[in-house]
Design a protein around this motif. Structure first.
Motif, PDB file in Angstrom:
ATOM      1  N   TYR A  99      12.250  -4.194  -1.488  1.00  0.00           N
ATOM      2  CA  TYR A  99      10.828  -4.369  -1.817  1.00  0.00           C
ATOM      3  C   TYR A  99      10.051  -3.055  -1.736  1.00  0.00           C
ATOM      4  CZ  TYR A  99       5.925  -5.586  -1.041  1.00  0.00           C
ATOM      5  OH  TYR A  99       4.562  -5.626  -1.079  1.00  0.00           O
ATOM      6  N   HIS A 100      10.254  -2.292  -0.678  1.00  0.00           N
ATOM      7  CA  HIS A 100       9.501  -1.043  -0.528  1.00  0.00           C
ATOM      8  C   HIS A 100       9.903  -0.012  -1.577  1.00  0.00           C
ATOM      9  CE1 HIS A 100       9.053  -2.940   3.479  1.00  0.00           C
ATOM     10  NE2 HIS A 100       7.801  -2.614   3.226  1.00  0.00           N
ATOM     11  N   ARG A 101      11.178  -0.035  -1.988  1.00  0.00           N
ATOM     12  CA  ARG A 101      11.610   0.862  -3.067  1.00  0.00           C
ATOM     13  C   ARG A 101      10.937   0.484  -4.376  1.00  0.00           C
ATOM     14  NH1 ARG A 101      16.260  -0.063  -0.199  1.00  0.00           N
ATOM     15  NH2 ARG A 101      17.264  -1.402  -1.749  1.00  0.00           N
ATOM     16  N   VAL A 102      10.850  -0.817  -4.653  1.00  0.00           N
ATOM     17  CA  VAL A 102      10.169  -1.270  -5.874  1.00  0.00           C
ATOM     18  C   VAL A 102       8.718  -0.796  -5.857  1.00  0.00           C
ATOM     19  CG1 VAL A 102       9.380  -3.275  -7.194  1.00  0.00           C
ATOM     20  CG2 VAL A 102      11.672  -3.267  -6.211  1.00  0.00           C
ATOM     21  N   ASP A 129       0.836  -1.200   0.000  1.00  0.00           N
ATOM     22  CA  ASP A 129       0.000   0.000   0.000  1.00  0.00           C
ATOM     23  C   ASP A 129       0.873   1.253   0.000  1.00  0.00           C
ATOM     24  OD1 ASP A 129      -1.626   2.196   1.604  1.00  0.00           O
ATOM     25  OD2 ASP A 129      -3.068   0.770   0.745  1.00  0.00           O
ATOM     26  N   ALA A 130       0.440   2.269  -0.706  1.00  0.00           N
ATOM     27  CA  ALA A 130       1.189   3.532  -0.774  1.00  0.00           C
ATOM     28  C   ALA A 130       1.292   4.193   0.597  1.00  0.00           C
ATOM     29  CB  ALA A 130       0.537   4.487  -1.768  1.00  0.00           C
ATOM     30  N   ASN A 131       0.403   3.848   1.512  1.00  0.00           N
ATOM     31  CA  ASN A 131       0.450   4.414   2.864  1.00  0.00           C
ATOM     32  C   ASN A 131       1.347   3.619   3.809  1.00  0.00           C
ATOM     33  OD1 ASN A 131      -1.238   6.669   2.413  1.00  0.00           O
ATOM     34  ND2 ASN A 131      -3.013   5.310   2.450  1.00  0.00           N
ATOM     35  N   ASN A 132       1.925   2.524   3.337  1.00  0.00           N
ATOM     36  CA  ASN A 132       2.905   1.796   4.141  1.00  0.00           C
ATOM     37  C   ASN A 132       4.011   2.793   4.479  1.00  0.00           C
ATOM     38  OD1 ASN A 132       5.661   0.446   4.184  1.00  0.00           O
ATOM     39  ND2 ASN A 132       4.330  -1.339   4.373  1.00  0.00           N
ATOM     40  N   PRO A 133       4.433   2.876   5.740  1.00  0.00           N
ATOM     41  CA  PRO A 133       5.416   3.912   6.109  1.00  0.00           C
ATOM     42  C   PRO A 133       6.726   3.836   5.335  1.00  0.00           C
ATOM     43  CG  PRO A 133       4.990   2.402   7.954  1.00  0.00           C
ATOM     44  CD  PRO A 133       4.014   2.063   6.874  1.00  0.00           C
ATOM     45  N   TYR A 134       7.160   2.650   4.956  1.00  0.00           N
ATOM     46  CA  TYR A 134       8.421   2.514   4.227  1.00  0.00           C
ATOM     47  C   TYR A 134       8.248   2.890   2.756  1.00  0.00           C
ATOM     48  CZ  TYR A 134       9.719   0.270   8.524  1.00  0.00           C
ATOM     49  OH  TYR A 134       9.937   0.022   9.855  1.00  0.00           O
ATOM     50  N   VAL A 135       7.111   2.547   2.186  1.00  0.00           N
ATOM     51  CA  VAL A 135       6.813   2.968   0.815  1.00  0.00           C
ATOM     52  C   VAL A 135       6.672   4.487   0.789  1.00  0.00           C
ATOM     53  CG1 VAL A 135       5.159   2.838  -1.087  1.00  0.00           C
ATOM     54  CG2 VAL A 135       5.732   0.767   0.208  1.00  0.00           C
ATOM     55  N   ARG A 136       5.947   5.018   1.750  1.00  0.00           N
ATOM     56  CA  ARG A 136       5.750   6.468   1.838  1.00  0.00           C
ATOM     57  C   ARG A 136       7.096   7.180   1.964  1.00  0.00           C
ATOM     58  NH1 ARG A 136       2.608   9.693   0.018  1.00  0.00           N
ATOM     59  NH2 ARG A 136       0.819   8.503   0.670  1.00  0.00           N
ATOM     60  N   ARG A 137       7.999   6.647   2.789  1.00  0.00           N
ATOM     61  CA  ARG A 137       9.323   7.253   2.973  1.00  0.00           C
ATOM     62  C   ARG A 137      10.075   7.304   1.644  1.00  0.00           C
ATOM     63  NH1 ARG A 137      13.220   3.385   5.720  1.00  0.00           N
ATOM     64  NH2 ARG A 137      13.058   2.597   3.608  1.00  0.00           N
ATOM     65  N   ASP A 138       9.997   6.204   0.870  1.00  0.00           N
ATOM     66  CA  ASP A 138      10.696   6.185  -0.418  1.00  0.00           C
ATOM     67  C   ASP A 138      10.032   7.109  -1.427  1.00  0.00           C
ATOM     68  OD1 ASP A 138      12.785   4.515   0.365  1.00  0.00           O
ATOM     69  OD2 ASP A 138      11.628   2.711  -0.042  1.00  0.00           O
ATOM     70  N   LEU A 139       8.708   7.224  -1.391  1.00  0.00           N
ATOM     71  CA  LEU A 139       8.022   8.186  -2.259  1.00  0.00           C
ATOM     72  C   LEU A 139       8.459   9.613  -1.925  1.00  0.00           C
ATOM     73  CD1 LEU A 139       4.448   6.617  -2.383  1.00  0.00           C
ATOM     74  CD2 LEU A 139       5.974   6.966  -4.336  1.00  0.00           C
ATOM     75  N   GLU A 140       8.611   9.891  -0.637  1.00  0.00           N
ATOM     76  CA  GLU A 140       9.061  11.223  -0.217  1.00  0.00           C
ATOM     77  C   GLU A 140      10.488  11.494  -0.698  1.00  0.00           C
ATOM     78  OE1 GLU A 140       8.359  11.100   4.001  1.00  0.00           O
ATOM     79  OE2 GLU A 140       6.193  11.389   3.740  1.00  0.00           O
ATOM     80  N   LYS A 141      11.333  10.462  -0.669  1.00  0.00           N
ATOM     81  CA  LYS A 141      12.703  10.620  -1.183  1.00  0.00           C
ATOM     82  C   LYS A 141      12.678  10.945  -2.670  1.00  0.00           C
ATOM     83  CE  LYS A 141      15.174   7.587   2.029  1.00  0.00           C
ATOM     84  NZ  LYS A 141      15.951   6.336   2.149  1.00  0.00           N
TER      85      LYS A 141
END
Length: 129
Positions: free
Chosen positions: A106-109, A65-77
């Motif tokens: 995985y979260h970066r992907v 999910d885009a709201n996963n904190p690690y996915v969100r962190r990478d989106l912010e980067k």
């Protein structure tokens, strides 16, 4: 979510801490000797580029999910223009039904998939011994 027009920046090589993280994960799937051998191969592997959607498909993993904190962190980067570390993958085998394994990243992907699933991701790929 990231704007698809935002350029994703990449580091030339994975971060040093990505390899021990990959080893920790791989030790859940195989013994320490196999995990060590695969990480040694990842260290020597060249960086190649693969699409986010293809990496996820080959791994058989669901998109986080885009709201996963690690996915969100990478989106912010991505939005901030910070360079991301390449992904570490263990090659699967479609002939035997073995999926690829995302050993680290995985979260970066997933973040890249949300930005644009067709973006080429730098990846190091190793085969199982």
């Amino acid at each position: 979510m990231a704007d698809p027009k935002v350029e994703v920046k990449w580091k030339d090589e994975p971060d040093a801490h990505d390899y021990p993280a990959a080893k920790d994960y791989l030790e859940l799937l195989a013994g320490p000797d196999v995990a060590n051998t695969v990480v040694e191969e990842l260290l020597k592997a060249p960086v190649v580029k693969k699409k986010a959607k293809d990496i996820l498909r080959a791994s058989g993993l669901a998109l986080a999910d885009a709201n996963n904190p690690y996915v969100r962190r990478d989106l912010e980067k991505i939005v901030a223009g910070k360079a991301l570390s390449p992904i570490l993958v263990v090659r699967g085998d479609f002939r035997t039904g073995v999926p690829a394994t995302i050993a680290d990243g995985y979260h970066r992907v997933c973040a890249i998939h949300y930005a644009d699933e067709n973006i080429q991701i730098p990846v190091k790929i190793a085969a199982l011994p």
